[in-house]
Design a protein around this motif. Sequence first.
Motif, PDB file in Angstrom:
ATOM      1  N   PRO A   1      29.113 -29.731  77.968  1.00 18.50           N
ATOM      2  CA  PRO A   1      28.292 -29.513  76.781  1.00 18.50           C
ATOM      3  C   PRO A   1      29.177 -29.410  75.542  1.00 18.50           C
TER       4      PRO A   1
ATOM      5  N   TYR B   1      33.449 -25.824  77.369  1.00 16.08           N
ATOM      6  CA  TYR B   1      32.781 -26.542  76.292  1.00 16.08           C
ATOM      7  C   TYR B   1      33.751 -27.480  75.584  1.00 16.08           C
TER       8      TYR B   1
ATOM      9  N   ILE C   1      29.765 -28.135  71.432  1.00 15.70           N
ATOM     10  CA  ILE C   1      29.429 -27.246  70.317  1.00 15.70           C
ATOM     11  C   ILE C   1      30.026 -27.850  69.055  1.00 15.70           C
TER      12      ILE C   1
ATOM     13  N   GLY D   1      25.008 -28.007  70.906  1.00 14.06           N
ATOM     14  CA  GLY D   1      24.598 -26.861  70.116  1.00 14.06           C
ATOM     15  C   GLY D   1      25.380 -26.801  68.821  1.00 14.06           C
TER      16      GLY D   1
ATOM     17  N   TYR E   1      21.784 -21.317  76.631  1.00 13.55           N
ATOM     18  CA  TYR E   1      20.991 -22.385  76.028  1.00 13.55           C
ATOM     19  C   TYR E   1      21.620 -23.776  76.119  1.00 13.55           C
ATOM     20  N   LEU E   2      22.872 -23.869  76.538  1.00 14.09           N
ATOM     21  CA  LEU E   2      23.475 -25.188  76.757  1.00 14.09           C
ATOM     22  C   LEU E   2      23.792 -25.436  78.227  1.00 14.09           C
ATOM     23  N   LYS E   3      24.118 -24.370  78.955  1.00  6.29           N
ATOM     24  CA  LYS E   3      24.472 -24.537  80.363  1.00  6.29           C
ATOM     25  C   LYS E   3      23.339 -24.178  81.315  1.00  6.29           C
TER      26      LYS E   3
ATOM     27  N   LYS F   1      20.214 -28.450  70.762  1.00  6.72           N
ATOM     28  CA  LYS F   1      19.541 -27.543  71.687  1.00  6.72           C
ATOM     29  C   LYS F   1      19.474 -26.099  71.197  1.00  6.72           C
ATOM     30  N   CYS F   2      20.375 -25.699  70.305  1.00  6.87           N
ATOM     31  CA  CYS F   2      20.385 -24.314  69.835  1.00  6.87           C
ATOM     32  C   CYS F   2      21.304 -24.188  68.628  1.00  6.87           C
TER      33      CYS F   2
ATOM     34  N   PHE G   1      25.607 -19.579  74.236  1.00  2.00           N
ATOM     35  CA  PHE G   1      25.691 -20.994  74.588  1.00  2.00           C
ATOM     36  C   PHE G   1      25.605 -21.209  76.095  1.00  2.00           C
TER      37      PHE G   1
ATOM     38  N   ARG H   1      23.361 -32.096  75.744  1.00  2.00           N
ATOM     39  CA  ARG H   1      23.545 -30.645  75.578  1.00  2.00           C
ATOM     40  C   ARG H   1      24.499 -30.385  74.413  1.00  2.00           C
TER      41      ARG H   1
END
Length: 285
Positions: free
Chosen positions: A50, A77, A52, A124, A262-264, A146-147, A259, A122
Amino acid sequence: LPQDSCHLESKYLADAIGQEFKLDSAGRIFYYNTSIYDAPLPVKGERKFPVIIYAAGMNGSSWENVILFHELVQRGYIVAAISSVGLYPGYMSAAEDLDEQVKDILFTNGQLGRIPIADTSRIGLLSWSLGGNAISKAAMQDYHFKCLLSFDGTEIHRYGNDTAWDREYNGIMRNSSVFPGKIKVPYGYLSSEHPPKVDSIYDIQQRSSAAPKYFLKIKDARHEDFSSIIAIAEHVQPSLGHAHTAQQEVIDDLTGNFFDEYLKGGISGGFAKQLDSLVASGGYC
């Protein structure tokens, strides 16, 4: 040879940090050694990570949160840290400059597909200070993020504290289409100040979204606690002590857990439970 703008800006920033934290020598900052997280890359196509995307603060750059980036990479990440300077000559202080930062975020998002190990499903957004406006605007224009997690961001504004900044903020809000209600993904805001008044445009309109929204004040934290700046200052001048280490550890832990959920796809509600625990303890929130 004459110094270019990068050298001059670096010296300006180092001097500003030195004055803020009363360092004996601001030049020591240039000798802070960053570390490299060394790990074998996955076999092509075997695993994706994912992502960031980080938006820096006003006149900031990716170095401002390098310690946190290191920790996030260790958690699995990819961090795409954007050092935006806005329009020429790069003072990053006006509404038009902020829109350039938004474009940088969207451009970076579009380029991630060229990185084989990046999981573009994914992604964020993370920010500090003025970067909060940038990630909010980016999320209004692209619904695939996603967030969002904002560190003391300027997207939540309190009128009446600074009339000059009030005018600038109005320009930021008018400069392009702003539809906070379109942000339908989990949003977190970690603050060093008291909760915003209801005249915050973002605060009012985002409540209409069904996605979780979190606002948390970190006790005794200052704006710089949401960056690596204090830790670097304490490192180059040990006599400063480690007064803000506890707050930074809480912030970093909250960031990772946000994270992770909301990502994993971590434990559902795990981040909220951590917030409840912190609030109940009364120690930092």
